[in-house]
Scaffold this motif. Structure first.
Motif, PDB file in Angstrom:
ATOM      1  N   ASN A  55       0.830  -1.217   0.000  1.00  0.00           N
ATOM      2  CA  ASN A  55       0.000   0.000   0.000  1.00  0.00           C
ATOM      3  C   ASN A  55       0.862   1.264   0.000  1.00  0.00           C
ATOM      4  O   ASN A  55       0.536   2.276  -0.636  1.00  0.00           O
ATOM      5  CB  ASN A  55      -0.912   0.006   1.217  1.00  0.00           C
ATOM      6  N   SER A  56       1.955   1.200   0.746  1.00  0.00           N
ATOM      7  CA  SER A  56       2.852   2.358   0.823  1.00  0.00           C
ATOM      8  C   SER A  56       3.426   2.683  -0.549  1.00  0.00           C
ATOM      9  O   SER A  56       3.475   3.844  -0.969  1.00  0.00           O
ATOM     10  CB  SER A  56       3.965   2.071   1.818  1.00  0.00           C
ATOM     11  N   ILE A  57       3.839   1.633  -1.272  1.00  0.00           N
ATOM     12  CA  ILE A  57       4.404   1.840  -2.617  1.00  0.00           C
ATOM     13  C   ILE A  57       3.331   2.373  -3.576  1.00  0.00           C
ATOM     14  O   ILE A  57       3.553   3.319  -4.344  1.00  0.00           O
ATOM     15  CB  ILE A  57       4.997   0.542  -3.145  1.00  0.00           C
ATOM     16  N   LEU A  58       2.103   1.731  -3.464  1.00  0.00           N
ATOM     17  CA  LEU A  58       1.019   2.156  -4.363  1.00  0.00           C
ATOM     18  C   LEU A  58       0.605   3.601  -4.063  1.00  0.00           C
ATOM     19  O   LEU A  58       0.285   4.394  -4.983  1.00  0.00           O
ATOM     20  CB  LEU A  58      -0.172   1.219  -4.201  1.00  0.00           C
ATOM     21  N   SER A  59       0.592   3.919  -2.737  1.00  0.00           N
ATOM     22  CA  SER A  59       0.147   5.272  -2.366  1.00  0.00           C
ATOM     23  C   SER A  59       1.058   6.330  -2.966  1.00  0.00           C
ATOM     24  O   SER A  59       0.591   7.399  -3.396  1.00  0.00           O
ATOM     25  CB  SER A  59       0.083   5.403  -0.849  1.00  0.00           C
ATOM     26  N   ARG A  60       2.330   6.081  -2.981  1.00  0.00           N
ATOM     27  CA  ARG A  60       3.253   7.048  -3.563  1.00  0.00           C
ATOM     28  C   ARG A  60       2.988   7.219  -5.068  1.00  0.00           C
ATOM     29  O   ARG A  60       3.001   8.330  -5.604  1.00  0.00           O
ATOM     30  CB  ARG A  60       4.693   6.629  -3.305  1.00  0.00           C
ATOM     31  N   ASN A  61       2.810   6.019  -5.703  1.00  0.00           N
ATOM     32  CA  ASN A  61       2.529   6.077  -7.145  1.00  0.00           C
ATOM     33  C   ASN A  61       1.219   6.821  -7.427  1.00  0.00           C
ATOM     34  O   ASN A  61       1.137   7.685  -8.328  1.00  0.00           O
ATOM     35  CB  ASN A  61       2.470   4.690  -7.747  1.00  0.00           C
ATOM     36  N   PHE A  62       0.145   6.485  -6.645  1.00  0.00           N
ATOM     37  CA  PHE A  62      -1.150   7.127  -6.852  1.00  0.00           C
ATOM     38  C   PHE A  62      -1.070   8.633  -6.542  1.00  0.00           C
ATOM     39  O   PHE A  62      -1.670   9.478  -7.229  1.00  0.00           O
ATOM     40  CB  PHE A  62      -2.212   6.486  -5.978  1.00  0.00           C
ATOM     41  N   ASN A  63      -0.334   8.922  -5.473  1.00  0.00           N
ATOM     42  CA  ASN A  63      -0.226  10.319  -5.037  1.00  0.00           C
ATOM     43  C   ASN A  63       0.396  11.165  -6.151  1.00  0.00           C
ATOM     44  O   ASN A  63      -0.062  12.267  -6.458  1.00  0.00           O
ATOM     45  CB  ASN A  63       0.613  10.389  -3.770  1.00  0.00           C
ATOM     46  N   ASN A  64       1.457  10.632  -6.782  1.00  0.00           N
ATOM     47  CA  ASN A  64       2.135  11.371  -7.852  1.00  0.00           C
ATOM     48  C   ASN A  64       1.235  11.534  -9.081  1.00  0.00           C
ATOM     49  O   ASN A  64       1.304  12.535  -9.802  1.00  0.00           O
ATOM     50  CB  ASN A  64       3.420  10.679  -8.243  1.00  0.00           C
ATOM     51  N   GLN A  65       0.387  10.481  -9.323  1.00  0.00           N
ATOM     52  CA  GLN A  65      -0.418  10.500 -10.544  1.00  0.00           C
ATOM     53  C   GLN A  65      -1.693  11.351 -10.395  1.00  0.00           C
ATOM     54  O   GLN A  65      -2.137  12.023 -11.338  1.00  0.00           O
ATOM     55  CB  GLN A  65      -0.792   9.066 -10.955  1.00  0.00           C
ATOM     56  N   ILE A  66      -2.291  11.271  -9.204  1.00  0.00           N
ATOM     57  CA  ILE A  66      -3.622  11.878  -9.085  1.00  0.00           C
ATOM     58  C   ILE A  66      -3.627  13.201  -8.330  1.00  0.00           C
ATOM     59  O   ILE A  66      -4.590  13.981  -8.379  1.00  0.00           O
ATOM     60  CB  ILE A  66      -4.590  10.887  -8.416  1.00  0.00           C
ATOM     61  N   THR A  67      -2.562  13.509  -7.640  1.00  0.00           N
ATOM     62  CA  THR A  67      -2.538  14.745  -6.832  1.00  0.00           C
ATOM     63  C   THR A  67      -2.768  15.995  -7.667  1.00  0.00           C
ATOM     64  O   THR A  67      -3.562  16.881  -7.274  1.00  0.00           O
ATOM     65  CB  THR A  67      -1.199  14.842  -6.069  1.00  0.00           C
ATOM     66  N   PRO A  68      -2.147  16.180  -8.850  1.00  0.00           N
ATOM     67  CA  PRO A  68      -2.406  17.393  -9.633  1.00  0.00           C
ATOM     68  C   PRO A  68      -3.885  17.565  -9.994  1.00  0.00           C
ATOM     69  O   PRO A  68      -4.425  18.662  -9.918  1.00  0.00           O
ATOM     70  CB  PRO A  68      -1.552  17.202 -10.888  1.00  0.00           C
ATOM     71  N   GLU A  69      -4.506  16.432 -10.359  1.00  0.00           N
ATOM     72  CA  GLU A  69      -5.930  16.521 -10.734  1.00  0.00           C
ATOM     73  C   GLU A  69      -6.775  16.871  -9.515  1.00  0.00           C
ATOM     74  O   GLU A  69      -7.731  17.649  -9.605  1.00  0.00           O
ATOM     75  CB  GLU A  69      -6.400  15.197 -11.319  1.00  0.00           C
ATOM     76  N   VAL A 184      -7.855  13.457   1.619  1.00  0.00           N
ATOM     77  CA  VAL A 184      -7.215  12.204   2.081  1.00  0.00           C
ATOM     78  C   VAL A 184      -7.542  11.118   1.066  1.00  0.00           C
ATOM     79  O   VAL A 184      -8.708  10.905   0.718  1.00  0.00           O
ATOM     80  CB  VAL A 184      -7.706  11.787   3.478  1.00  0.00           C
ATOM     81  N   LEU A 185      -6.500  10.410   0.637  1.00  0.00           N
ATOM     82  CA  LEU A 185      -6.669   9.321  -0.316  1.00  0.00           C
ATOM     83  C   LEU A 185      -6.621   7.992   0.463  1.00  0.00           C
ATOM     84  O   LEU A 185      -5.651   7.724   1.203  1.00  0.00           O
ATOM     85  CB  LEU A 185      -5.555   9.366  -1.375  1.00  0.00           C
ATOM     86  N   GLY A 186      -7.673   7.196   0.339  1.00  0.00           N
ATOM     87  CA  GLY A 186      -7.735   5.907   1.032  1.00  0.00           C
ATOM     88  C   GLY A 186      -7.541   4.746   0.075  1.00  0.00           C
ATOM     89  O   GLY A 186      -8.161   4.700  -0.983  1.00  0.00           O
TER      90      GLY A 186
END
Length: 674
Positions: A55-69, A184-186
Motif C-alpha cells: 500500500n505504501s508503494i502504491l500510495s506514492r505512485n497514486f499520489n504522484n499521478q492523481i494529486t495534480p488533478e 485524504v486518499l484511502g
C-alpha cells in the motif's frame, strides 16, 4: 524374577500407561492446534506487513499521478455537503481516474475523502472503505493524517483474532504549495483470498502435524509393544532357564532322580518330621553289583541304559511317600518315610533285590546285575544326617563283604569294624613307603622232572602291630580302595628282580608266577609296565606267568580281554588260579587266552578219601589237556596225594609236601640244594 512377579509388574505398568496414553493424545492434539495457530499468526502478520508495504508503494505512485488533478478539482470541496459532492461534475472525472488506477491492481480499491470524512470519489461503487473508516474512528485517523501528513495503515478484521479481510492505508493530499492538507486518499487492499489460503494451509499443517505426531506416537506404541513382548519373552526364557538350572542343580541328568544335594535336603526334612511325629524312617544305601564289568565291557552307552533301567525298577518297588536318589556312579539311596516296623524295610529291600536280579534287555543284549544294600534306621538313635548316611554306607559294605546281592542293617559293631578298617586302610597306603611288604616264594614242581621249574611270588605284609599278614587280610581292601595297582606293580617289579638274580646265579630255566588283579589289567598302563619291567631286568616274556582268578571271567571287560591277548601274544603265560571254585565255563576256557589251569586245593584235601574229588581232578586234567592247557595242582600236602595226582598226569604241583612259601634267602638255598 518369578513369572508371577513379572505378570504383576506388567499389569501395574499397563494401568499406569492407560491414563498416560490419553494424556499423550491430548498433548499431541493441543500441540497440533498450537502449531497451526502459530503458523496462522506468523503468516497473517507477514501478510499484513507485506500488504502495508505494498500500500505504501502504491500510495506514492497514486499520489504522484492523481494529486495534480485533485489539486485542480478540489477547490472549496471541503465546504460542500455530501449530496453536493455527489452531483459535482468534477467528481465524476475523479471517479474515472480512481477507477483507472485501481483497475490495474487486483484487490485494490481507492476512495478520496475530504477533510470532513465524506467520500468524494470512489474507484468502485461500494462503501466498504467508508464503513471501515467510520468503525475505526475516522476523525482520529484524519487528524493524525492531517497533523502528521503521513501514511496511516490499519487492518479490518472480525471478532476472530485472525479473521482479517482488508488492509487500509490513508495518504494525506497536500495543496500546490504543500502547506496544507486538502484531501485524504484511502487505499483498500483486499486480503480475503490470501487469508483463505493461509487458513487452508493452516488446516493442512495442523492435520499434517497431527497425523505426523500420531504416526510417531503409533511407532512409539508399536516399538513399546514389541519391547514389552520381547521383555516378556526374555523374562519367560530367563524363568525357564532358571528353572532348568534349578532342576539340574538338584537332579541327576541321566536318571532324572534327585542328586546328592537334593537327597540331603529331603532327608533333613524327613528326619525333622520323624522327630516331631515320633515316626520311624529307614535309609537305604544301594550299590549295584557287576555294573563296572558291564560298563567296561560294553561301553558307557550300555552302562547308562543299565543305570536308567535300574533306577526305574527301584522306583517301582517303592511307595509314593518314598524317595530314591542317585548319589554317584552306580550308587543309589532310598528314603523310606513313615514305616511301621523294621519288617517294612526288609520287605522293600527284598523287593528291590528281586527286581534288579531279573534279566535286563539293553540294545538286544541281556544282563543280570545284583545289588548290595545297607540300611540304617532313624530315630532309634539320636544321630546326625551325616551319621545316618555313614551308617547305611557301612552296612552296605558289610553286605558286599558277606557275598553281595543282599541287605544288612547297621549295627554298632559295624561302626567299630569300619573305624578299624579305616585305620587299616591308612596303614596299607603307607606300607610301600615304609617298606613293610616282602615276598615269599613257593616252589612249583615239574612232574616230568620232579624239579623246581617255577616259583610263585606271594606277598606278605609285616604290619608294625599285627605282625606278618597274609594276602587274605589286605588284598580285598586294596582292590576296593585302588591300592592294588601300586601294590601289584611293586610285587611284579620285586618278583622279576629276584628272578633276574636267580638267572644270574645259574638258574636260567626258572620261571616266576605272579598273581594279578582285574583292577591291574584294566589299568591302561599295565601292559606297558609289564614290558618295561621285563626289559628292565633283561627277562624273556616266556619266563613270566600271570595268575588270574576265576571271578575275573564274570568281571572281564573288552579292555581286560584285549590286554590279556596282547600279553599272551608276546609270550607271557596266563594261568587261572583256584580253578574249580568259581564260575568257569567251557566257553570261557575256549575264548580266553589261557595257558594253564591251577586246581584249587579245596579238591585236593580229600582227593585220596573222596572219590568224587578224585573224579573232579581227573576230569579237570583231562579237559585241560584236551584244550591243550597245562595243569598245576595246588595244596599237595601228603605223599598219597602226590602219587594219586601224578597218576592223573598233572603237569605240575605245589604245596607243603614240597615246600612252604619261603623267604628269598630260603628259596635261594632250596635252589642251591636241588
Amino acid at each position: 524374577m518369578k513369572y508371577g512377579t513379572y505378570t504383576t509388574l506388567n499389569s501395574k505398568m499397563s494401568k499406569l500407561l492407560q491414563p498416560s496414553l490419553l494424556f499423550a493424545l491430548l498433548i499431541i492434539t493441543i500441540s497440533a492446534i498450537l502449531f497451526g495457530n502459530l503458523y496462522q499468526y506468523l503468516a497473517i502478520s507477514d501478510l499484513i506487513i507485506n500488504k502495508e508495504s505494498e500500500n505504501s508503494i502504491l500510495s506514492r505512485n497514486f499520489n504522484n499521478q492523481i494529486t495534480p488533478e485533485i489539486q485542480k478539482n478540489i477547490i472549496n470541496i471541503n465546504s460542500l455537503s455530501s449530496d453536493s459532492i455527489k452531483l459535482s461534475q468534477n467528481i465524476n472525472g475523479l471517479n474515472q481516474s480512481l477507477f483507472s488506477l485501481s483497475n490495474a491492481h487486483q484487490n485494490i480499491s481507492i476512495t478520496l475523502f475530504n477533510l470532513n470524512g465524506f467520500a468524494i470519489a470512489e474507484s468502485r461503487s461500494n462503501n466498504h472503505l467508508l464503513n471501515a473508516i467510520q468503525k475505526s474512528d475516522f476523525k482520529i485517523v484524519i487528524n493524525n493524517a492531517v497533523n502528521k501528513s503521513q501514511l496511516i495503515s490499519f487492518s479490518n478484521h472480525s471478532n476472530s483474532k485472525f479473521n482479517y479481510s482488508s488492509v487500509y492505508s490513508l495518504i494525506p493530499i497536500l495543496n500546490i504549495d504543500k502547506s496544507d492538507v486538502i484531501a485524504v486518499l484511502g487505499i483498500k487492499n483486499n486480503v480475503t483470498n490470501s487469508i483463505e489460503i493461509i487458513s487452508n494451509s493452516q488446516r493442512l499443517i495442523m492435520l499434517t502435524v497431527l497425523f505426523g505426531l500420531l504416526f510417531f506416537y503409533l511407532i512409539v506404541i508399536i516399538t513399546q509393544s514389541k519391547s514389552n513382548k520381547l521383555l516378556k519373552e526374555q523374562a519367560e526364557l530367563r524363568i525357564i532357564s532358571e528353572e532348568e538350572i534349578r532342576y539340574h542343580a538338584f537332579h541327576d541328568p541321566l536318571t532324572h532322580l534327585p542328586n546328592r544335594s537334593y537327597f540331603q535336603r529331603i532327608l533333613s526334612l524327613v528326619m525333622s518330621q520323624a522327630r516331631r511325629n515320633e515316626t520311624l524312617i529307614a535309609l537305604m544305601f544301594l550299590d549295584l553289583d557287576k555294573f563296572k564289568t558291564i560298563n567296561d565291557s560294553y561301553g558307557h552307552n550300555v552302562g547308562d541304559n543299565v543305570l536308567i533301567e535300574a533306577a526305574s525298577r527301584i522306583q517301582q518297588c517303592l511307595r509314593e511317600c518314598d524317595t530314591v536318589a542317585r548319589i554317584s556312579g552306580d550308587e543309589f539311596t532310598v528314603i523310606l518315610d513313615g514305616i511301621s516296623t523294621v519288617d517294612d524295610a526288609e520287605l522293600i529291600a527284598n523287593r528291590i533285590i528281586s527286581s534288579l536280579n531279573k534279566i535286563m534287555k539293553i540294545n538286544d543284549l541281556e544282563f543280570t546285575i545284583g545289588v548290595s544294600i545297607g540300611i540304617s534306621l532313624y530315630p532309634l538313635s539320636d544321630i546326625s544326617l551325616e551319621q545316618l548316611i555313614q551308617d547305611a554306607d557301612i552296612a552296605m559294605f558289610t553286605s558286599k563283604r558277606n557275598g553281595r546281592n543282599m541287605f544288612s542293617f547297621f549295627e554298632q559293631e559295624m561302626l567299630l569294624h569300619s573305624k578299624q578298617r579305616l585305620k587299616f586302610e591308612i596303614d596299607l597306603r603307607q606300607a610301600i613307603e615304609r617298606k613293610e611288604f616282602i615276598l615269599h616264594f613257593q616252589p612249583i614242581i615239574d612232574m616230568k622232572t620232579d624239579e623246581v621249574s617255577s616259583m610263585e611270588a606271594l606277598i606278605r605284609w609285616r604290619h608294625p602291630t599285627h605282625g606278618i599278614l597274609l594276602p587274605s587280610h589286605f588284598i580285598k581292601l586294596a582292590e576296593e580302595n585302588g591300592q592294588i595297582i601300586n601294590i601289584g606293580s611293586w610285587v611284579l617289579n620285586e618278583a622279576c628282580h629276584q628272578l633276574a638274580i636267580w638267572h644270574l646265579a645259574g638258574f636260567e630255566h626258572l620261571k616266576i608266577s605272579v598273581n594279578i588283579s582285574i583292577r591291574q589289567i584294566d589299568d591302561k598302563n599295565f601292559h606297558s609296565y609289564v614290558l618295561s619291567t621285563l626289559r628292565k631286568y633283561n627277562l624273556k616274556p616266556n619266563k613270566l606267568e600271570l595268575e588270574i582268578t576265576e571271578s575275573l571271567f564274570l568281571e572281564c571287560s573288552h579292555t581286560t580281554l584285549k590286554t590279556l591277548f596282547q600279553l599272551k601274544k608276546i609270550g607271557i603265560s596266563i594261568a587261572i588260579d583256584d580253578f574249580g571254585t568259581g564260575y568257569s565255563s567251557l566257553a570261557y576256557l575256549k575264548s580266553f587266552p589261557i595257558d594253564r589251569l591251577k586246581i584249587d586245593q579245596y579238591f585236593i584235601r580229600e582227593v585220596t578219601k573222596d572219590d568224587d574229588n578224585a573224579a573232579i581232578t581227573q576230569a579237570i586234567t583231562s579237559l585241560a589237556h584236551t584244550l591243550r592247557l597245562g595243569v598245576t595242582v595246588e595244596g599237595v600236602e601228603t605223599v598219597e596225594q602226590y602219587k594219586l595226582l601224578k597218576s592223573q598226569y598233572c603237569d605240575a604241583m605245589q604245596g607243603f609236601f614240597f615246600s612252604k612259601p619261603l623267604s628269598v634267602k630260603e628259596a635261594s638255598e632250596l635252589l642251591q640244594s636241588a
